[in-house]
Write a protein that holds these residues in place. Structure first.
Motif, mmCIF file in Angstrom:
data_model
loop_
_atom_site.group_PDB
_atom_site.id
_atom_site.type_symbol
_atom_site.label_atom_id
_atom_site.label_comp_id
_atom_site.label_asym_id
_atom_site.label_seq_id
_atom_site.Cartn_x
_atom_site.Cartn_y
_atom_site.Cartn_z
ATOM 1 N N PRO A 16 0.812 -1.230 0.000
ATOM 2 C CA PRO A 16 0.000 0.000 0.000
ATOM 3 C C PRO A 16 0.843 1.276 0.000
ATOM 4 N N LYS A 17 2.046 1.189 0.527
ATOM 5 C CA LYS A 17 2.893 2.371 0.647
ATOM 6 C C LYS A 17 3.635 2.701 -0.643
ATOM 7 N N ILE A 18 3.661 1.764 -1.580
ATOM 8 C CA ILE A 18 4.444 2.001 -2.798
ATOM 9 C C ILE A 18 3.625 1.860 -4.078
ATOM 10 N N LYS A 19 2.302 1.796 -3.952
ATOM 11 C CA LYS A 19 1.463 1.616 -5.139
ATOM 12 C C LYS A 19 1.670 2.707 -6.183
ATOM 13 N N SER A 20 2.078 3.894 -5.743
ATOM 14 C CA SER A 20 2.263 4.988 -6.710
ATOM 15 C C SER A 20 3.366 4.675 -7.717
ATOM 16 N N VAL A 21 4.310 3.804 -7.364
ATOM 17 C CA VAL A 21 5.324 3.368 -8.331
ATOM 18 C C VAL A 21 4.635 2.729 -9.531
ATOM 19 N N VAL A 60 15.734 -1.931 -14.934
ATOM 20 C CA VAL A 60 15.850 -1.243 -13.651
ATOM 21 C C VAL A 60 15.191 -2.120 -12.590
ATOM 22 N N ILE A 61 15.748 -2.089 -11.386
ATOM 23 C CA ILE A 61 15.152 -2.800 -10.257
ATOM 24 C C ILE A 61 14.845 -1.781 -9.170
ATOM 25 N N ILE A 62 13.611 -1.784 -8.691
ATOM 26 C CA ILE A 62 13.191 -0.937 -7.581
ATOM 27 C C ILE A 62 12.947 -1.846 -6.389
ATOM 28 N N PRO A 82 20.777 -0.690 -12.725
ATOM 29 C CA PRO A 82 20.502 0.337 -11.722
ATOM 30 C C PRO A 82 19.466 -0.170 -10.717
ATOM 31 N N VAL A 83 19.724 0.097 -9.449
ATOM 32 C CA VAL A 83 18.809 -0.273 -8.375
ATOM 33 C C VAL A 83 18.377 1.008 -7.664
ATOM 34 N N ILE A 84 17.068 1.135 -7.491
ATOM 35 C CA ILE A 84 16.490 2.278 -6.789
ATOM 36 C C ILE A 84 15.873 1.754 -5.499
ATOM 37 N N SER A 118 4.874 8.227 -0.036
ATOM 38 C CA SER A 118 4.330 8.054 -1.387
ATOM 39 C C SER A 118 5.024 8.954 -2.402
ATOM 40 N N GLY A 119 5.506 10.124 -1.981
ATOM 41 C CA GLY A 119 6.252 10.980 -2.907
ATOM 42 C C GLY A 119 7.545 10.319 -3.341
ATOM 43 N N GLY A 120 8.210 9.662 -2.406
ATOM 44 C CA GLY A 120 9.427 8.925 -2.742
ATOM 45 C C GLY A 120 9.124 7.768 -3.670
ATOM 46 N N ALA A 121 8.038 7.064 -3.404
ATOM 47 C CA ALA A 121 7.664 5.946 -4.269
ATOM 48 C C ALA A 121 7.355 6.440 -5.684
ATOM 49 N N LYS A 122 6.638 7.539 -5.773
ATOM 50 C CA LYS A 122 6.340 8.118 -7.088
ATOM 51 C C LYS A 122 7.639 8.499 -7.800
ATOM 52 N N ASN A 123 8.554 9.116 -7.063
ATOM 53 C CA ASN A 123 9.835 9.501 -7.660
ATOM 54 C C ASN A 123 10.637 8.291 -8.117
ATOM 55 N N ALA A 124 10.517 7.171 -7.409
ATOM 56 C CA ALA A 124 11.205 5.955 -7.836
ATOM 57 C C ALA A 124 10.703 5.524 -9.210
ATOM 58 N N GLY A 125 9.405 5.612 -9.410
ATOM 59 C CA GLY A 125 8.842 5.270 -10.711
ATOM 60 C C GLY A 125 9.317 6.211 -11.809
#
Length: 170
Positions: A16-21, A60-62, A82-84, A118-125
Motif C-alpha cells: 500500500p505504501k508504494i502503489k504509486s510506483v 531497472v530494479i526498484i 541500476p537499483v532504486i 508516497s512521494g518517494g515511491a512516485k519519484n522511484a517510478g
C-alpha cells in the motif's frame, strides 16, 4: 520490446505504501513485475531473481523495504543494473531507520535512494522511467509531455491563488 522494471518488496505490507510506483510505470506504459522477496528470509531467491534480471528483460530494479531495509543493497550486490531503493516508513522511527539503511551503501555498490513515503515511491517510478529513457526516444517524449503538464498544473494553482488573494484582500 521495451525493458521492464522489477519492483521488489521485502513484505506484502509494503505494497500500500508504494502503489504509486506502479501508477507511474503504468502511466508511461512501462512493463513491470512486482514480487515479495526478503533480503533476510529469502536471500537465495533475491539473488537468483536479480542475477537473471537483465537476461529476463529488466532494465531497472526498484526495491522497497523498511527497518533494516537491506533489500536494495543485497539486490545491487548481485547486478550491474541500476537499483532504486524506496525506504518504507516504520512505526519505530517513521522510516528514518529505513532511509539510513538504504542510502548508506558502501562505496562501489550504489543504490539510488528516494524519499520516504508516497512521494518517494512516485519519484522511484519516474526515476526508473528516466533511466529507461536513455535508450528509448518514446519514453523521452512521454517525459517531456509529463513535464509540460507539470508546468501547466503549477500555473493553474498560481492563478487560483492569485484570484483567492485578490478576493480576500479586496
Amino acid at each position: 520490446m521495451p525493458k521492464k522494471v522489477a519492483v521488489l518488496m521485502g513484505s506484502d505490507s509494503d505494497f500500500p505504501k508504494i502503489k504509486s510506483v506502479l501508477s507511474v510505470l503504468s502511466d508511461f506504459d512501462v512493463p513491470f513485475e512486482v514480487h515479495v522477496m526478503s533480503a533476510h528470509r529469502t536471500p537465495r531467491r533475491v539473488e537468483e531473481f536479480v542475477k537473471n534480471a537483465r537476461s529476463n528483460g529488466f532494465g531497472v530494479i526498484i526495491c522497497a523495504a523498511g527497518g533494516a531495509a537491506h533489500l536494495a543493497g543485497v539486490a545491487a550486490s548481485h547486478t550491474t543494473l541500476p537499483v532504486i531503493g524506496i525506504p518504507v516508513a516504520t512505526e519505530l522511527m517513521g522510516g528514518l531507520d529505513s532511509l539510513l539503511s538504504t542510502v548508506q551503501m558502501p562505496g562501489d555498490i550504489p543504490v539510488a535512494t528516494v524519499g520516504i513515503g508516497s512521494g518517494g515511491a512516485k519519484n522511484a517510478g519516474i526515476l526508473a522511467v528516466q533511466i529507461l529513457a536513455i535508450g528509448d526516444e518514446n519514453l523521452v517524449q512521454k517525459l517531456e509531455t509529463f513535464r509540460e503538464k507539470l508546468v501547466l498544473r503549477i500555473q493553474e494553482k498560481d492563478e487560483r491563488l492569485q484570484a483567492q488573494l485578490e478576493s480576500e484582500i479586496s
